[in-house]
Write an enzyme that holds these catalytic residues in place. Sequence first.
Site: not given
Length: 390
Positions: A160, A194-195, A215
């Site tokens: 993450d 997340w890009g 998300d």
Amino acid sequence: MTSSPCLSLRVLPAALVLLNAGALFAPSSLSQASSSVAQTPPMGWNSWNKFACNVSDKLIREMADAMVSSGMQAAGYQYVNIDDCWQVSRDPQGAIVADPQRFPSGMKVLADYVHSKGLKLGLYTDAGTGTCEKRPGSLNYEVQDAKTYASWGIDYVKIDWCNSEGLDPEVQYAKFRDALAESGRPMVFSICNWGVKAPWRWGPKTGNLWRTTGDISDSYDSMSLIGFGQNGLEKFAGPGHWNDPDMLEVGNGHMNREEYRTHMALWALLAAPLLAGNDLRNMPAETKELLTNSEVIAVDQDSKGIQGHRFWQEGPLEIWARPLADGSKAVGLFNRSESAIQMTLEFKVIGAPEAAKLRDLLDHKDLGTAQGSYTTKVPKHGVVLLKVSK
């Protein structure tokens, strides 16, 4: 909290993920071990969407059992992935420590159990100082953590991007790539940032999959915004390296039958990882049938590995397609409007022959041969998923 901890309280607009999508594709420089995995999009299950931080040895064993007994394993699902909250601290030598109350036997024993079922075990960590749920992150522990995961027999690592202020994702995830290679164990490497900084540009030389957006949540608006927003990223995907529009919400209860069918069909056309996020132990028949639909899964897992894209759009109506290894095409007719609408597929739009044989993949029905076009009614928020062949 119903979304993955991969992005707490923050959602990137779909348009943002397409910035720089025209950048040149970077050839893969993954380690030999990493490049041997994920030749088709990974299929499995992840704990977050349904259970959030409520993970335990007991839960993971039951999910592994259910993956086998439900037919999910036979359908191709193999990874059982523990998301955030399994870890609590580091020992005096810096080694990551699993929660001794929730995982009393330790991760090696749990991995052995999952492996005994013919399945594989995945774990979660964070590239920053802490995870999204404030557990220890892996910043400056990349090599040590990778060696620990390898010693436990871990097969999949999701990393993450919380608590990463001031860090460059391209640099930090490359550290993990090298650490995983050094560990000597093939592990699927899932980049979950997340890009941020267009990971599709550098992801192919770094990991096996990379999140392209914020998300997903169990709603049609969220799923459709993310899924249909993938158009333009198809040039970056292929065997061993995949765009990741996030995990499946199928079966979690906040979308209806047609919306879940759209979810599954669109992810298959996108060659997206299929990571179920529901409770596998008590699936309704409708959920199990959709998640194990062999014809839809075959589209997702097609060996040609070409991600689909949008060929046609008129208002809320969209047609997406991808070529398959057998020379046919998988085609989705999507109705994003608020009422059922007749849609027509013109074969020339997708480069199909004038006379084409049609099969409905969601309902397992041969539709015969059509000349030039095919017209059908598509439900509100629904899809008709076709295989179009000579």
